[in-house]
Write an enzyme that holds these catalytic residues in place. Sequence first.
Site: not given
Length: 336
Positions: A176, A276, A303
């Site tokens: 991320s 995601d 995610h």
Amino acid sequence: MGGTKLTHVTTTNPNNSNIHGPVVDEVEGLIKVYKDGHVERSQLLPCVDPSLPLELGVTCSDVVIDKLTNVWARLYVPMTTTKSSVSKLPLIVYFHGGGFCVGSASWLCYHEFLARLSARSRCLVMSVNYRLAPENPLPAAYEDGVNAILWLNKARNDNLWAKQCDFGRIFLAGDSAGGNIAQQVAARLASPEDLALKIEGTILIQPFYSGEERTESERRVGNDKTAVLTLASSDAWWRMSLPRGANREHPYCKPVKMIIKSSTVTRTLVCVAEMDLLMDSNMEMCDGNEDVIKRVLHKGVGHAFHILGKSQLAHTTTLEMLCQIDAFIHHYDPLN
């Protein structure tokens, strides 16, 4: 540092709205920013000391990178055996996620994941606890990443763990926001001077990128309130972390194209999650760069599934991803 916990935890106070004025930005349940600049973080995820079960075969300790900025790192070192101690091991420098604004190298979910990564890939792992926005907006996290590499350059001859490390095989990695940081740090080190180490590659797990124009995956997944990352939270992370006045067209929100074709960072692995909202931006950064980027699509998961997912599919896919990272580092086909 042994068992010393270096992380700072901020807890919520119901009276803060009276003391600090109204909330001007927030991600519900994680962070609130008040009008006077006060920042309040909720500790939804537990922090743990650097200890691991003996049977995992990995030792762990915390080290100080910079006393002035309070940047530190957690080191994971595979235990050597008579057979394995002949050759030195690659090093993964890892940056945690959290929208640049929350997260810690001492979070239990990262502690467990990186310990497994170290054991599975037979690599040392250094998990960097960088400064957080909005108190320290970007590029502070990028600067901390560079300083961590410079610290490694100095520490390579002064520490017992360094004797096991192949400083010619360093991989910058993260998930991320941490994936974004890893690529930015690689770009800043594209022309290293006086470094007795080599950045061989980057490992980007669902790297955090965005733009003012919505992608199809953002429209498809972004309003799912059960998702770890929603459009509302994604936009808030960028508002809180970017330099004042910047929007999502800022270069920090985009993949660094120069590093994809860099002569110093020769290989990149991009791990994409199908469910995601970042899927399209992650897939797009790989298009046309198949000679230097290996792309892996993890189907049916969202995610941060590898650290927060509780389903059997998330567990199985995490094991697959660990194997894929191992194969990428050590140059073999995980299907054989």
